[in-house]
Design an enzyme around this catalytic site. Structure first.
Site, PDB file in Angstrom:
ATOM      1  N   HIS A   1       0.861  -1.187   0.000  1.00 52.33           N
ATOM      2  CA  HIS A   1       0.000   0.000   0.000  1.00 52.33           C
ATOM      3  C   HIS A   1       0.896   1.234   0.000  1.00 52.33           C
ATOM      4  CE1 HIS A   1      -3.891  -2.000   1.127  1.00 52.33           C
ATOM      5  NE2 HIS A   1      -3.026  -2.952   1.439  1.00 52.33           N
ATOM      6  N   LEU A   2       0.709   2.079  -0.994  1.00 51.24           N
ATOM      7  CA  LEU A   2       1.548   3.280  -1.079  1.00 51.24           C
ATOM      8  C   LEU A   2       0.807   4.503  -0.528  1.00 51.24           C
ATOM      9  CD1 LEU A   2       3.167   2.640  -4.558  1.00 51.24           C
ATOM     10  CD2 LEU A   2       3.926   1.898  -2.301  1.00 51.24           C
ATOM     11  N   ARG A   3      -0.481   4.344  -0.250  1.00 50.60           N
ATOM     12  CA  ARG A   3      -1.299   5.366   0.420  1.00 50.60           C
ATOM     13  C   ARG A   3      -1.665   6.563  -0.434  1.00 50.60           C
ATOM     14  NH1 ARG A   3      -3.245   1.970   3.948  1.00 50.60           N
ATOM     15  NH2 ARG A   3      -1.909   1.503   5.720  1.00 50.60           N
TER      16      ARG A   3
ATOM     17  N   HIS B   1       1.596   3.620   8.363  1.00 54.04           N
ATOM     18  CA  HIS B   1       0.598   4.409   9.100  1.00 54.04           C
ATOM     19  C   HIS B   1       1.247   5.617   9.744  1.00 54.04           C
ATOM     20  CE1 HIS B   1      -2.955   1.935   8.792  1.00 54.04           C
ATOM     21  NE2 HIS B   1      -2.286   0.853   9.145  1.00 54.04           N
TER      22      HIS B   1
ATOM     23  N   ASP C   1       3.045  -6.966   2.186  1.00 54.76           N
ATOM     24  CA  ASP C   1       1.766  -6.421   2.649  1.00 54.76           C
ATOM     25  C   ASP C   1       2.008  -5.116   3.422  1.00 54.76           C
ATOM     26  OD1 ASP C   1      -0.909  -6.121   2.984  1.00 54.76           O
ATOM     27  OD2 ASP C   1      -1.102  -7.555   4.630  1.00 54.76           O
TER      28      ASP C   1
ATOM     29  N   HIS D   1      -8.670 -11.598  -1.280  1.00 52.82           N
ATOM     30  CA  HIS D   1      -8.434 -11.820   0.144  1.00 52.82           C
ATOM     31  C   HIS D   1      -9.570 -12.688   0.657  1.00 52.82           C
ATOM     32  CE1 HIS D   1      -6.090  -8.191  -0.637  1.00 52.82           C
ATOM     33  NE2 HIS D   1      -5.332  -8.585   0.362  1.00 52.82           N
TER      34      HIS D   1
END
Lengths: 425, 326
Positions: free
Chosen positions: A63-65, A310, A306, A180
């Site tokens: 996840h690169l956000r 944050h 994964d 998923h």
């Protein structure tokens, strides 16, 4: 620019090579292995003595956000972290804001990645519009702008008929689905593996059955539709066995596991350690062993990070209220290398980080064959180092291995023959 | 090397009270003995002692509660502390203020102790990890994790009734899955060394692998309370019907309710307890709740003594003798 990588242990699973030899790069491509080609003049010589030279790692799920959550990370910050971890190609899931369900978002991500010029960023498109689980996305258009597959990220598709149609349509368009497996009802409200720890800590559990029941259902749909399905981030031993059986039966299914799932278990959430709050949850030691077996036997072909960076506040709350995920790009390689302690060969470990994910994604990466793009990772497999907040390049410092010693350290990363990362002394 | 227990200070004295789990038997006995000292206080003309004079206690209740909150208030007042009670649902966090920001603001106001009730498991521990070194945290219930003062007041009540723990068989009946009270009771009972702890409930209300806590699982009320010395009935939350845990209150009472007839299966001198508030006719028949075996109201009285004990042990100076009030 000609580069001569000297004296390293070249490991390339795509060619079955594991030997000490030199590698020659010219104009961004691999031009020779072993002997120096005639007339080759090196502009730069990299001494790789005592180190492993392998294809740049391919991270199937990071996840690169961006867009939407750039306070947690940006394509620029996270691709810089990726190359520090030896990763030259990564694939970002569609749960961006707005969701990656239009060609415009795919192009936006691609542009930002090109501007950052650190790593190759591949895009996973949304399987349903807005990830709503109800209407299938414009799969063909997404494929045309370069989406390497389709996924609904962690958003459930509750309606089995929608799932069936999505598989049928994806099969028609020859697109792989990355799913998923988590039954939304059995996992509802849960934040920890249902078992000793969730009981002791009073946390709402997610039973192993949430994954297993969903895998069983999806396998039936694969059999019915013939769609090519990749199972993302498995967490239970039984799911591995079910997929093993399906592969034996010839179904077009593959699977990956997040590196932390091979090293941690639900015991690690003790004392409400929110850094170990992940989705799917860390499960029992037996499950962890089953996942390791799955990797060793090749049922699970891929180890991914994964990666979920944050901001600090996301992990500063009572356990269940924290956001799940680990900022994992920079610990992917050393955690995967721990499989060597279980007698897994280095070349097999590297395969699970390079050529196998590249093949499943259908991208030109993971190989150092002559003529291939020179995406290269050079690491010292024996070097111990300490992961720390200061050393991490990712914007997210949420990694439970911070303060722990890791073995295996990246020294150089090359993207298309250009050094994009070099370890500073 | 084991990490130190966050609840203890350098001298292994109680600094926070977050959970019963991990505390030594002697610590639990100390809490009970200290509470014993405070018990007589309620009957006196002047109910106050000056142990926490000058200290400020903040009651932070993120979940509604009448009994626990008021007994904590009374306990603090009887120890001469200043008390600030906050109902957080109507307060700052609804304006988007983070939990930590709120704590820091209260610390800046000179609060010495937080009494915390929160809907999320681990909340009290989280707060304890982030308070200033002189501040103590008492858990007044966090999610389904722990409610240690309730657990200890129940131990206090049992000791008063039975004298010693070793020979006892204790049955805890009801919604074990969602009960922080049950978890605290189980840890306390096993640490204090009773003969047998049983949990009794349908499978929908028993948490996974609960036997690892050292309890015996029963799904039949009859076998579960047979020859029990103590029966603890848990409150059945109405929401459990919606969650599909149970079909109806009536069916639950039929199978698991404590009736007079069933009570005869237990020891003749059985003690019946309930953390309250009770649902008459759902988990317990009215005549049992009000009957001779019931100590439900004593539990409330004992709750004040236990809370005074824990507050004075964590914040007060136990070396100061309790003087007779002037």
């Amino acid at each position: 620019m000609n580069i001569h990588i000297q004296g390293g242990q070249l490991i390339d699973a795509s060619q079955g090579i594991d030997k000490t030899c030199d590698l020659y790069v010219a104009d961004g491509k691999v031009v020779a292995i072993g002997d120096q080609p005639e007339g080759f003049k090196a502009d730069q010589v990299i001494d790789a003595t005592g180190k492993v030279v392998c294809p740049g790692l391919v991270d199937m799920q990071a996840h690169l956000r961006e867009p939407g959550n750039s306070h947690k990370g940006t394509i620029a910050s996270e691709s810089a972290a990726a190359v520090a971890g030896g990763i030259t190609s990564l694939c970002c899931p569609p749960d961006t804001k707005p969701v990656t369900d239009t060609t415009a978002i795919v192009e936006l991500i691609r542009l930002k990645a090109e501007k950052a010029a650190k790593a190759n960023v591949y895009v996973m498109g949304a399987l349903t519009k807005g990830l709503n689980g109800e209407e299938i996305s414009a799969m063909q258009s997404l494929k045309e702008v370069g989406c390497v597959g389709l996924s609904n990220a962690h958003h459930p598709i509750k309606n089995t008929q929608v799932l069936r149609r999505a598989m049928e349509y994806a099969k028609t368009m020859e697109i792989t689905l990355f799913l998923h497996a988590e039954d939304p009802w059995l996992s509802d409200g849960g934040c920890a593996h249902e078992g000793v720890m969730s009981t002791r800590m009073g946390l709402t559990g997610i039973p192993s059955c949430a994954e297993e029941a969903e895998v069983a259902k999806l396998l039936q749909l694969v059999e019915m539709t013939g769609a090519r399905v990749h199972f993302c981030q498995l967490s239970t031993a039984k799911a591995v066995r079910m997929i093993s059986r399906a592969q034996f039966d010839g179904l077009p299914v593959s699977a990956d596991v997040a590196a932390h799932q091979l090293q941690l278990s639900h015991i690690d959430i003790a004392e409400f350690n929110s850094l170990c709050h992940v989705q799917p949850p860390l499960r029992s030691e037996r499950d962890r062993d089953g996942l390791r077996d799955g990797i060793m036997q090749g049922v699970i072909g891929v180890i991914c990070s994964d990666h979920q960076p944050h901001d600090k506040d996301a992990k500063l709350a009572p356990f269940a209220e924290t956001e799940p995920g680990i900022s994992a790009l920079e610990s992917l390689l050393p955690l995967a290398l721990r499989m060597a302690d279980l007698e897994m060969s280095l070349i097999d470990i590297i395969a699970s980080l390079t050529i196998t994910p590249a093949k499943i994604l259908g991208i030109p990466a993971g190989s150092l064959e002559i003529g291939c793009t020179a995406d290269i990772c050079i690491f010292d497999p024996e070097e111990y180092w300490m992961l720390s907040e200061q050393s991490m390049l990712s914007s997210g410092k949420n990694n439970p291995f911070i303060g722990r010693e890791l073995k295996g350290r990246v020294h150089y990363t090359l993207l298309a023959g250009t050094v994009t990362y070099q370890l500073s002394d | 090397m084991s990490r130190r227990n966050i609840q203890l200070d350098e001298q292994n004295k109680l600094r926070h009270f977050i959970t019963v789990e991990g505390l030594k038997r002697q610590m639990l006995v100390d809490i009970l003995d200290t509470a014993e000292n405070f018990l007589g206080l309620g009957a006196r003309k002047t109910k106050k002692v000056p142990l926490l004079r000058g200290k400020t206690v903040a009651n932070l209740f993120f979940e509604p509660s009448t009994r626990t909150r008021s007994t904590f208030e009374l306990a603090a007042q009887r120890l001469s502390a200043d008390i600030l009670s906050m109902d957080i649902k109507t307060s700052a966090t609804s304006k988007g203020e983070s939990l930590l920001d709120m704590l820091q603001n209260l610390e800046a106001m000179g609060v010495d102790m937080f009494v915390v009730r929160h809907g999320s498991s681990g909340a009290a521990r989280f707060i304890a990890e982030h308070v200033a070194p002189h501040v103590s945290v008492i858990n007044a219930g966090d999610g389904c994790h722990s409610h240690p003062t309730q657990g200890m007041l129940d131990m206090f009540t049992i000791r008063k009734e039975k004298g010693e723990f070793a020979p006892l068989t204790v049955a805890i009946v009801g919604d074990i899955l969602h009960s922080r009270v049950a978890r605290s009771q189980i840890h306390a009972l096993t640490t204090l060394g009773v003969t047998e702890v049983r949990v009794v409930a349908p499978r929908t209300l028993i948490p996974a692998d609960v036997a690892t806590l050292g309890v015996h699982v029963h799904h039949e009320m009859e076998s579960g309370i047979k020859n029990a010395d103590v029966i603890i009935m848990l409150r059945l939350q109405k929401e459990r019907m919606q969650g599909g845990f149970l079909p109806s209150e009536a069916e639950y009472f039929k199978r698991y309710g404590l009736s007079e007839a069933r009570l005869k299966l237990a020891k003749p001198d059985v003690t019946v307890m309930h953390p309250g508030p009770i649902n008459r006719g759902v988990e317990i028949a009215s005549n049992v709740a009000d009957g001779e075996h019931s100590v439900i109201l004593q539990q409330v009285t004992n709750g004040i003594a236990i809370r005074m004990a824990v507050m004075s042990m964590t914040l007060g100076r136990p070396e100061i003798e309790m003087g007779e009030p002037k």
